[in-house]
Write a protein that holds these residues in place. Structure first.
Motif, PDB file in Angstrom:
ATOM      1  N   ASP A 502       0.819  -1.216   0.000  1.00 21.47           N
ATOM      2  CA  ASP A 502       0.000   0.000   0.000  1.00 21.47           C
ATOM      3  C   ASP A 502       0.854   1.268   0.000  1.00 21.47           C
ATOM      4  N   SER A 503       2.091   1.175  -0.510  1.00 18.98           N
ATOM      5  CA  SER A 503       3.001   2.320  -0.512  1.00 18.98           C
ATOM      6  C   SER A 503       2.656   3.354  -1.585  1.00 18.98           C
ATOM      7  N   GLY A 504       1.953   2.919  -2.624  1.00 18.30           N
ATOM      8  CA  GLY A 504       1.661   3.818  -3.733  1.00 18.30           C
ATOM      9  C   GLY A 504       2.856   4.078  -4.633  1.00 18.30           C
ATOM     10  N   ARG A 505       3.897   3.227  -4.559  1.00 20.69           N
ATOM     11  CA  ARG A 505       5.108   3.440  -5.363  1.00 20.69           C
ATOM     12  C   ARG A 505       5.529   2.130  -6.037  1.00 20.69           C
ATOM     13  N   LEU A 506       6.109   2.286  -7.219  1.00 21.70           N
ATOM     14  CA  LEU A 506       6.705   1.163  -7.943  1.00 21.70           C
ATOM     15  C   LEU A 506       8.202   1.232  -7.729  1.00 21.70           C
ATOM     16  N   ARG A 507       8.785   0.160  -7.123  1.00 21.26           N
ATOM     17  CA  ARG A 507      10.190   0.192  -6.756  1.00 21.26           C
ATOM     18  C   ARG A 507      10.919  -1.046  -7.276  1.00 21.26           C
ATOM     19  N   LEU A 508      12.172  -0.826  -7.647  1.00 22.43           N
ATOM     20  CA  LEU A 508      13.076  -1.926  -8.009  1.00 22.43           C
ATOM     21  C   LEU A 508      14.451  -1.584  -7.447  1.00 22.43           C
ATOM     22  N   GLY A 509      14.691  -2.014  -6.216  1.00 25.46           N
ATOM     23  CA  GLY A 509      15.958  -1.706  -5.553  1.00 25.46           C
ATOM     24  C   GLY A 509      16.226  -0.209  -5.575  1.00 25.46           C
ATOM     25  N   GLU A 510      17.462   0.150  -5.904  1.00 31.29           N
ATOM     26  CA  GLU A 510      17.838   1.560  -6.020  1.00 31.29           C
ATOM     27  C   GLU A 510      17.681   2.085  -7.444  1.00 31.29           C
ATOM     28  N   ALA A 511      17.274   1.202  -8.375  1.00 32.63           N
ATOM     29  CA  ALA A 511      17.219   1.597  -9.784  1.00 32.63           C
ATOM     30  C   ALA A 511      15.921   2.308 -10.158  1.00 32.63           C
ATOM     31  N   LEU A 512      14.853   2.106  -9.354  1.00 33.85           N
ATOM     32  CA  LEU A 512      13.562   2.687  -9.718  1.00 33.85           C
ATOM     33  C   LEU A 512      12.740   2.938  -8.471  1.00 33.85           C
ATOM     34  N   ASP A 513      12.177   4.131  -8.377  1.00 32.48           N
ATOM     35  CA  ASP A 513      11.261   4.490  -7.295  1.00 32.48           C
ATOM     36  C   ASP A 513      10.338   5.572  -7.842  1.00 32.48           C
ATOM     37  N   ALA A 514       9.129   5.173  -8.251  1.00 31.55           N
ATOM     38  CA  ALA A 514       8.216   6.092  -8.941  1.00 31.55           C
ATOM     39  C   ALA A 514       6.832   6.024  -8.317  1.00 31.55           C
ATOM     40  N   SER A 515       6.155   7.148  -8.285  1.00 36.04           N
ATOM     41  CA  SER A 515       4.781   7.208  -7.795  1.00 36.04           C
ATOM     42  C   SER A 515       3.850   6.504  -8.776  1.00 36.04           C
ATOM     43  N   VAL A 516       3.027   5.602  -8.255  1.00 33.46           N
ATOM     44  CA  VAL A 516       2.066   4.895  -9.098  1.00 33.46           C
ATOM     45  C   VAL A 516       1.042   5.871  -9.673  1.00 33.46           C
ATOM     46  N   ASP A 517       0.619   6.853  -8.896  1.00 29.27           N
ATOM     47  CA  ASP A 517      -0.323   7.851  -9.400  1.00 29.27           C
ATOM     48  C   ASP A 517       0.293   8.640 -10.557  1.00 29.27           C
ATOM     49  N   ASP A 518       1.558   8.996 -10.423  1.00 25.88           N
ATOM     50  CA  ASP A 518       2.227   9.729 -11.506  1.00 25.88           C
ATOM     51  C   ASP A 518       2.311   8.875 -12.772  1.00 25.88           C
ATOM     52  N   LEU A 519       2.621   7.591 -12.598  1.00 27.93           N
ATOM     53  CA  LEU A 519       2.723   6.706 -13.759  1.00 27.93           C
ATOM     54  C   LEU A 519       1.366   6.572 -14.453  1.00 27.93           C
ATOM     55  N   ARG A 520       0.304   6.502 -13.655  1.00 29.23           N
ATOM     56  CA  ARG A 520      -1.030   6.408 -14.256  1.00 29.23           C
ATOM     57  C   ARG A 520      -1.349   7.667 -15.063  1.00 29.23           C
ATOM     58  N   GLU A 521      -1.023   8.827 -14.549  1.00 28.62           N
ATOM     59  CA  GLU A 521      -1.299  10.062 -15.276  1.00 28.62           C
ATOM     60  C   GLU A 521      -0.440  10.168 -16.533  1.00 28.62           C
ATOM     61  N   ILE A 522       0.785   9.676 -16.468  1.00 26.18           N
ATOM     62  CA  ILE A 522       1.651   9.658 -17.659  1.00 26.18           C
ATOM     63  C   ILE A 522       1.050   8.750 -18.730  1.00 26.18           C
ATOM     64  N   TRP A 523       0.511   7.622 -18.311  1.00 23.74           N
ATOM     65  CA  TRP A 523      -0.126   6.673 -19.233  1.00 23.74           C
ATOM     66  C   TRP A 523      -1.415   7.255 -19.810  1.00 23.74           C
ATOM     67  N   ARG A 524      -2.150   7.975 -19.014  1.00 25.92           N
ATOM     68  CA  ARG A 524      -3.447   8.496 -19.434  1.00 25.92           C
ATOM     69  C   ARG A 524      -3.326   9.785 -20.261  1.00 25.92           C
ATOM     70  N   GLY A 525      -2.254  10.543 -20.060  1.00 20.44           N
ATOM     71  CA  GLY A 525      -2.173  11.887 -20.594  1.00 20.44           C
ATOM     72  C   GLY A 525      -2.041  12.056 -22.090  1.00 20.44           C
ATOM     73  N   PRO A 526      -1.233  11.258 -22.800  1.00 22.01           N
ATOM     74  CA  PRO A 526      -0.965  11.573 -24.220  1.00 22.01           C
ATOM     75  C   PRO A 526      -2.200  11.633 -25.101  1.00 22.01           C
ATOM     76  N   LEU A 527      -3.183  10.787 -24.848  1.00 23.09           N
ATOM     77  CA  LEU A 527      -4.385  10.748 -25.694  1.00 23.09           C
ATOM     78  C   LEU A 527      -5.618  11.183 -24.919  1.00 23.09           C
ATOM     79  N   ASP A 528      -5.446  12.032 -23.933  1.00 26.37           N
ATOM     80  CA  ASP A 528      -6.562  12.523 -23.124  1.00 26.37           C
ATOM     81  C   ASP A 528      -7.193  13.721 -23.825  1.00 26.37           C
ATOM     82  N   TRP A 529      -7.919  13.434 -24.910  1.00 25.36           N
ATOM     83  CA  TRP A 529      -8.445  14.492 -25.764  1.00 25.36           C
ATOM     84  C   TRP A 529      -9.907  14.775 -25.437  1.00 25.36           C
TER      85      TRP A 529
END
Length: 529
Positions: A502-529
């Motif tokens: 329930d952290s709300g983050r996608l993590r892979l060791g020290e190589a990746l630490d990203a907000s899940v909400d941010d990733l969803r908005e990045i995925w949704r944004g390009p074609l949000d017409w």
């Protein structure tokens, strides 16, 4: 509309086609189509038995192909003035070849006409008695207001025209390597963001929501699922009201492998099957369709690639036991500019499929369901980036990935069985963008965090993270069920790669630490017409 649609779709485009062929585009009406389908199903299930002995749709060529094909053995006599018209003033030729939508031609015994007419009136569907099958000399006879306007022997129509023979050439593709200016590996977060925002991968909600996809459809699984509307692998509807049996609908497309249309075709069939399996479809009850879009096959190389794709259709359908029940082709997709340059589309094959869900209560979706569940990767990752979206953006070496025609169907059957016995909480196929993209989609669709295990997921292995090897699945499993899952899959490659939280983050060791909400908005944004 719909006049010369087949001619238009088979012609090479030029800058004048928008004006010359605007009438060729058929204008569909989904509500009319639904009424027509309901009427036909009621006629099929009539208490006296099926009211028709043969049926086909008015596709390319309209009545000309529908009646011409149905009457091959017996001949047919047609009265064109009886056909209901969308527009006044159509000539007999236009009536005969119009491809107006939502029309079916049925062969109905004489004593069934009144019952069929009553059904059509009940469903507000137009019906006409267009003529009869069977002529003394096996001819096709066309009449218009009492005047004969056409007569042709069926033998000539079906057997008398010489068959075209063309040369087909195919050359094996060269080994893949990074293109000019490519080959620099970005950090994981940059790569993930770039892939999630790629038009092929980004959310298509603006298309999905333009039309109410639930009208009279009894939709059980929608194209967007989960608390945060992630990308469903397939849709599921319940065609029969009150039944717990469902119909899954999905697609497969692998244009990244276009350099070898055989491998592209197998990958598309494999992806279509995986998408259906991920919602609970029985893989032994799947049927598929092909949609070929190809550049001109007058070019021997283009025809050779088409032959290669057709061989893939044959081998893939037999291996997965998924019969082709229909399809469509458009084999001249290229455009000649005013200055004489010809622009060709890449060879493209869309595989569509549908399959039986025995109990809709056992359906699952791709969104992660619970913190403390584990994420399991099923299937073998091939050591290549060739044909992937990652390679398209950043470059990548290797051979094109190949579908194993024994292991692929077997893996689909084992995943389906695991879902059927309740071992799987969520399932998602690994396709466009690779494993890391699929994992991110599961997390943000369910609004959960995900910690990937660096011991199982090497952050320095781009083929594992972003390669698009076929026949792979991500499954959300309760931790207590892992032993049962291992016994279930046996020798099928399986690896526990992470745990939801329930952290709300996608993590892979020290190589990746990203907000899940941010990733969803990045995925949704390009074609949000």
């Amino acid at each position: 509309d719909g006049i010369h649609g087949a001619t238009f779709s088979s012609a090479e485009l030029t800058d004048t086609h928008a004006d010359e062929f605007s009438h060729a585009v058929q204008i569909g009406n989904p509500v009319t189509e639904k009424k027509l389908l309901d009427a036909i199903l009621e006629a099929r299930d009539h208490e006296r038995g099926c009211l028709f002995s043969a049926i086909t749709d008015c596709g390319a060529g309209g009545f000309s192909s529908a009646v011409g094909e149905m009457g091959e053995v017996l001949g047919a006599e047609v009265h064109l003035e009886r056909a209901p018209l969308k527009y006044d003033g159509l000539s007999p030729t236009e009536i005969w070849i119009s491809e107006a939508q939502e029309r079916m031609v049925l062969a109905v015994p004489g004593d069934g006409i009144d019952a069929l007419r009553a059904i059509c009136e009940k469903h507000d569907v137009e019906l006409c008695d267009l003529g009869t099958f069977g002529t003394p000399d096996r001819e096709l006879i066309l009449n218009y207001h009492g005047t004969e306007v056409g007569r042709m022997p069926m033998a000539f129509l079906h057997e008398g025209i010489p068959q075209t023979e063309r040369e087909a050439v195919y050359e094996s593709p060269p080994a893949h390597s990074p293109g000019p200016g490519r080959g620099t590996s970005p950090d994981l977060q940059t790569a993930l963001v770039s892939l999630l925002s790629h038009p092929n991968i980004a959310s298509k909600h603006w298309i999905i929501q333009q039309y109410d996809h639930e009208v009279q459809g009894r939709t059980m699984i929608k194209p967007l699922v989960g608390a945060h509307a992630g990308p469903s692998d397939a849709a599921v509807i319940t065609p029969v009201e009150g039944s717990t049996r469902g119909l899954g609908i999905a697609n497969g497309l692998a244009t990244g492998l276009k350099d070898d249309p055989y491998l592209m075709t197998l990958a598309a069939i494999d992806e279509c099957v995986r998408n259906l399996v991920c919602v609970g479809v029985d893989p032994t009850r799947i049927a598929i369709l092909d949609n070929f879009c190809w550049p001109s096959c007058k070019d021997p190389r283009n025809l050779g690639s088409l032959v290669r794709a057709a061989e893939g259709c044959y081998d893939g359908a037999k291996a997965y036991r998924t019969p082709f029940i229909s399809g469509k082709d458009s084999l001249n997709n290229q455009f000649t500019t005013e200055d004489g340059r010809t622009i060709q589309i890449p060879p493209t094959l869309l595989i569509s499929g549908f399959g039986i869900v025995h109990d809709i209560n056992a359906c699952i979706t791709m969104d992660a369901k619970s913190p403390d569940s584990v994420l399991v990767l099923i299937g073998e990752t091939q050591p290549t980036l060739a044909g992937s979206h990652y390679a398209m953006l950043f470059g990548g070496e290797g051979d094109l990935p190949r579908v194993d025609l024994k292991r692929g169907p077997h893996t689909a059957q084992r995943v389906a069985a695991a879902i059927a016995v309740g071992l799987v909480r969520a399932a998602h196929d690994v396709s466009d963008g690779g494993m890391l993209v699929a994992a991110a989609e599961m997390a943000f669709a369910g609004g959960l965090g995900l910690a990937l295990d660096p011991k199982a997921v090497d952050p320095d292995d781009p083929a594992l993270l972003f390669g698009e090897s076929p026949s792979r699945y991500l499954l959300e499993i309760a931790a207590d069920d892992l032993n049962h899952l291992g016994e279930h899959f046996g020798e099928t490659p399986m690896a526990v790669i992470g745990r939801f939280d329930d952290s709300g983050r996608l993590r892979l060791g020290e190589a990746l630490d990203a907000s899940v909400d941010d990733l969803r908005e990045i995925w949704r944004g390009p074609l949000d017409w």
